[in-house]
Design an enzyme around this catalytic site. Structure first.
Site, short mmCIF file in Angstrom:
data_model
loop_
_atom_site.label_atom_id
_atom_site.label_comp_id
_atom_site.label_asym_id
_atom_site.label_seq_id
_atom_site.Cartn_x
_atom_site.Cartn_y
_atom_site.Cartn_z
N GLU A 165 48.89 -8.02 31.02
CA GLU A 165 48.10 -7.28 31.48
C GLU A 165 46.69 -6.90 32.57
OE1 GLU A 165 45.24 -9.35 28.80
OE2 GLU A 165 46.02 -8.49 26.89
N GLU A 322 50.85 -7.84 22.44
CA GLU A 322 50.16 -8.50 21.78
C GLU A 322 48.99 -8.27 20.41
OE1 GLU A 322 48.15 -10.71 24.19
OE2 GLU A 322 49.68 -11.34 26.23
N TRP A 330 38.24 -16.92 22.21
CA TRP A 330 38.10 -16.36 23.76
C TRP A 330 36.57 -15.96 23.75
CZ3 TRP A 330 38.36 -11.10 22.90
CH2 TRP A 330 39.68 -10.80 23.06
N LYS A 371 44.58 -23.64 23.52
CA LYS A 371 45.28 -24.14 22.21
C LYS A 371 44.45 -24.24 21.25
CE LYS A 371 42.10 -28.56 24.02
NZ LYS A 371 42.14 -27.78 24.75
N HIS A 373 43.93 -20.84 20.03
CA HIS A 373 44.21 -19.87 19.97
C HIS A 373 45.40 -19.60 18.72
CE1 HIS A 373 45.72 -14.68 20.50
NE2 HIS A 373 44.53 -14.84 21.59
C1 GLA Z 1 45.50 -11.71 26.68
C2 GLA Z 1 47.03 -12.20 27.63
C3 GLA Z 1 47.73 -13.67 26.98
C4 GLA Z 1 47.06 -13.94 25.92
C5 GLA Z 1 45.92 -13.30 25.13
C6 GLA Z 1 45.41 -14.03 24.52
O1 GLA Z 1 46.12 -10.74 25.22
O2 GLA Z 1 47.60 -11.23 28.29
O3 GLA Z 1 48.85 -13.78 28.06
O4 GLA Z 1 45.50 -14.49 27.00
O5 GLA Z 1 44.69 -12.65 25.57
O6 GLA Z 1 43.80 -13.59 23.56
C1 GLA Z 2 40.43 -10.57 27.16
C2 GLA Z 2 42.16 -11.19 27.37
C3 GLA Z 2 42.18 -12.57 26.88
C4 GLA Z 2 40.64 -13.71 27.64
C5 GLA Z 2 39.43 -12.08 27.61
C6 GLA Z 2 38.91 -13.51 28.15
O1 GLA Z 2 40.35 -10.24 26.40
O2 GLA Z 2 43.30 -10.43 26.53
O3 GLA Z 2 43.12 -13.25 26.99
O4 GLA Z 2 41.61 -14.05 28.15
O5 GLA Z 2 39.64 -11.32 28.16
O6 GLA Z 2 37.89 -12.48 28.01
#
Ligand code: GLA
Ligand code: GLA
Ligand code: GLA
Length: 690
Positions: A165, A322, A330, A371, A373
């Site tokens: 990401e 994903e 979050w 944890k 998630h």
């Molecule tokens: C992002 C990140 C992952 C994880 C997910 C959680 O997509 O790439 O590593 O943190 O968010 O939603």
């Molecule tokens: C993005 C990522 C998640 C999390 C949030 C935090 O959406 O995909 O993994 O890190 O940000 O705000």
């Protein structure tokens, strides 16, 4: 996209001990380094039970792989790669550069990003690196090289996953490294400081530069920083991360030319810093991450994002890297998914062209910030609702194997999505701070779903001529050539629909003069002297019964070929036009000057579509309740019918062979289960449904 690297897909291992090569990819991010060795055996056993055929590995493993500058530990990774391969599971191997280890940030704190206010972004979470740091780049590429050399010939290696990401947490960095790189970028764009002064309009507020060294990122300032400086900083920041992507990719292509390279985009919600249209050509196939933000348009938003991703990928299959099996950790409140949602959400991505369905993550972490998630294997273990749904989805994807590789079938309506208009329209010191570019685009998409009309969300630059209708919401930035393109489009018989705050600025964010909407004035046959935005909560009524919010304009019609479709009955401009359409040859150009929202737009959209020949391919009882997408190759079409409601929907009119369905219902007549997805194979010979 360099021609030497035509778009490719996963390189599946040829020697699969467990049956024929899988067609649709299914799996997750896999973090075995968070678990003891004995858990790995259970993992692969459960993966096979679920039909998992690929995992993304080592995404956050830098500290484990390289525990010190001159120390490497690949033994554990070798072992898990071998174990996965022995179980018929391919690997999308990360370059592991997403999160620099503590030894690196201790030795080189100069890689840490700096905020606009001058604060250091410290380690402790992840992605604490400056995209433009030469020091970070050197360490990252050393790791990429080591990974590529180590696993070049590993039979499980199906693709490379660059970083993770990119830009999720570090898109905007205002450090001195960023300042240096920004100046280089500006020099390339403008060549001379005078050209920069002209583009940035620095005659304003005594901002004129006389040397490049004086130019800075838009750091904390006393008032609104220069808008073109802000816009160029957005362009530069996206390019800086794209540059990092290219740097890692080039190392990989050099060492493993036959392994495709991807990175996971974040086409979702308000993530707008990374110009993915512009990045798509840099990868061998497009991958995306998507998380649902619960709300009234959440399912529409999922579809919108998947649709846009599919069109960023040029209509070709893409990789859903994903999404979540259930709750995330979050959002302010993290809701678990309801029965059927896991499969429906996954299959909606497949409906829009995903040939891979992966989750974050395989096994729910017991420690760390994530944890709570969800994952494919939750804290509760395999004896759980989530894991049973995961197994069932694996079976469904198996039944859908033959659709792999089938591109999206084009719709007759396009929504034009323009990253630069998104950036520019939402900058500060504007007529209204309440405007939301993506929300307006989503509202039109919701209206199309409501009418049962299939649409493509296409990035700017995609060819428009094959669409009967192009909707361009808040097309704020209209350089001259775009105005010409839209004019030719309508002259050739196309129907353009645009909205408030469109055609206002050129590529440098300078206002077009002579009345709004600048270069679209003649095309739309109207002229606006002043904007009339509305306060939060303020509404205006239109004589077609609809209600507007957010914006109005004082419109003067300048061309007799314009029909007024609706006028304001209240507000400062009562009696004046609110919605207009100009006939232009066999085409037309319509203008909607207020925000009608997801509920208000369907009526006017239905009227606008009436004369365009665009109709729904679904029977009337399904409009709004069922989403249709079509993928296909040759004379075979795959109709994905997604039940958007909590009740069964009968579709006796639709014929064809049912490939997969989420319920066990009877096949005749076709009944979609609540939240169910059914895929029907139809050949060109099949009669239209109505
Ligand atoms: C992002 C990140 C992952 C994880 C997910 C959680 O997509 O790439 O590593 O943190 O968010 O939603
Ligand atoms: C993005 C990522 C998640 C999390 C949030 C935090 O959406 O995909 O993994 O890190 O940000 O705000
Ligand atoms: C103040 C400043 C002016 C201008 C106006 C805009 O009065 O002195 O330069 O910025 O605000 O309202």
């Amino acid at each position: 996209m360099s021609p030497a690297h035509p778009r490719s897909w996963l390189r599946w291992p040829s020697d699969r001990p467990h049956g024929p090569a899988p067609r649709l990819a299914y799996g997750a991010d896999y973090n075995p380094d968070q678990w003891p060795r004995e858990t790995w055996d259970e993992d692969v056993h459960l993966m096979r039970e679920a039909g998992v055929n690929i995992v993304s590995l080592a995404i956050f493993s830098w500290a484990r792989i390289q525990p010190a500058e001159d120390q490497w530990d690949f033994a554990w990774l070798d072992e898990i790669m071998d174990l996965l391969h022995a179980n018929g599971i391919a690997v999308d191997l990360a370059t592991a550069t997403a999160s620099p280890p503590p030894w690196l940030t201790t030795a080189h704190p100069e890689i840490l990003p700096v905020t606009a206010n001058g604060e250091t972004v410290w380690p402790g979470a992840r992605q604490h690196w400056r995209p433009t740091s030469p020091v970070f780049r050197e360490y990252a590429l050393r790791l990429v090289t080591a990974m590529a050399q180590r696993y070049a010939d590993h039979p499980a290696l199906a693709a490379w996953h660059v970083s993770n990401e990119l830009g999720c947490h570090n898109i905007y960095d205002y450090s001195d490294d960023a300042a240096t790189a920004f100046r280089d970028w500006l020099r390339r764009r403008y060549a001379t400081i005078d050209a920069l002064n002209a583009a940035w309009g620095t005659a304003f507020w005594s901002q004129r530069y006389t040397a490049w060294e004086q130019v800075l990122p838009p750091r904390l300032a006393a008032s609104h920083p220069n808008p073109t400086q802000q816009l160029d900083f957005k362009r530069f920041s996206s390019d800086a991360l794209k540059d990092h992507l290219r740097a890692e990719r080039d190392v990989l292509r050099n060492i493993t030319p036959d392994i495709p390279v991807t990175t996971n985009f974040m086409v979702m919600g308000e993530t707008k810093g990374m110009h993915y249209t512009d990045w798509a050509g840099e990868v061998d196939f497009v991958s995306n991450d998507h998380y649902v933000h619960p709300g009234p348009q959440d399912l529409d938003e999922l579809s919108f994002s998947a649709n846009l991703t599919g069109n960023i990928a040029g209509g070709l299959p893409w990789f859903l890297m994903e999404h979540s099996t259930s709750a995330v950790n979050w959002q302010p409140v993290n809701r678990a998914k309801e029965p059927g949602e896991l499969a429906r959400d996954s299959l909606l991505h497949v409906a829009h062209g995903a040939d891979a369905v992966c989750f974050f993550q395989w096994r729910q972490s017991a420690a760390g910030a994530e944890k709570y998630h969800s994952a494919m294997v939750p804290h509760a273990g395999a004896d759980s609702k989530v894991f049973r749904s995961v197994v069932e989805l694996g079976r469904t994807l198996g039944e859908l194997a033959e659709i792999a590789g089938a591109p999206r079938r084009r719709a007759s309506v396009a929504i034009l999505f323009d990253w630069e208009s998104w950036w520019a329209s939402e900058q500060d010191s504007h007529p209204s701070s309440l405007l939301r570019y993506r929300q307006e685009a989503l509202d039109w998409y919701s209206a199309l779903l409501c009418l049962g009309v299939r649409a493509d969300v296409v990035p700017r630059g995609a060819p428009l001529e094959d669409y009967r209708v192009v909707i361009a919401p808040i097309l704020h930035m209209v350089p001259e050539e775009l105005a010409k393109e839209l004019t030719s489009y309508t002259e050739a018989g196309g129907h353009l629909i645009t909205t408030y705050f469109s055609g206002i600025v050129d590529e440098n964010d300078h206002a077009w003069l002579g009345g709004y909407p600048g270069p679209l004035r003649d095309l739309l046959g109207l002229r606006i002297e002043e904007f009339a935005p509305l306060f939060d909560g303020e509404t205006v009524h239109l004589d077609d019964g609809s209600t507007g919010t957010l914006w109005t304009d004082e419109i003067t019609v300048t061309d007799p070929a314009v029909t007024v479709l609706a006028s304001y009955t209240t507000g400062a401009h009562a009696g004046r036009p609110a919605i207009t359409r100009r006939q232009a040859g066999s085409g037309s150009a319509a203008y909607v000057s207020t925000r009608l929202g997801a509920h208000g737009l369907p009526d006017i959209l239905a009227r606008l579509l009436e004369t365009t020949g665009v109709t729904s391919e679904l029977p009337p009882q399904a409009h709004g309740r069922v989403e249709l997408t079509i993928r296909g190759h040759g004379d075979t079409d795959y109709w994905f019918l997604v039940n958007r409601t909590q009740e069964p929907v009968a579709l006796p009119e639709i014929s064809g062979q049912v490939l997969a369905r989420e319920d066990e219902g009877s096949e005749e007549p076709l009944v979609l289960a609540a939240r169910g997805v059914t895929v029907v194979r139809r050949t060109t010979g099949d009669r239209p449904p109505h």
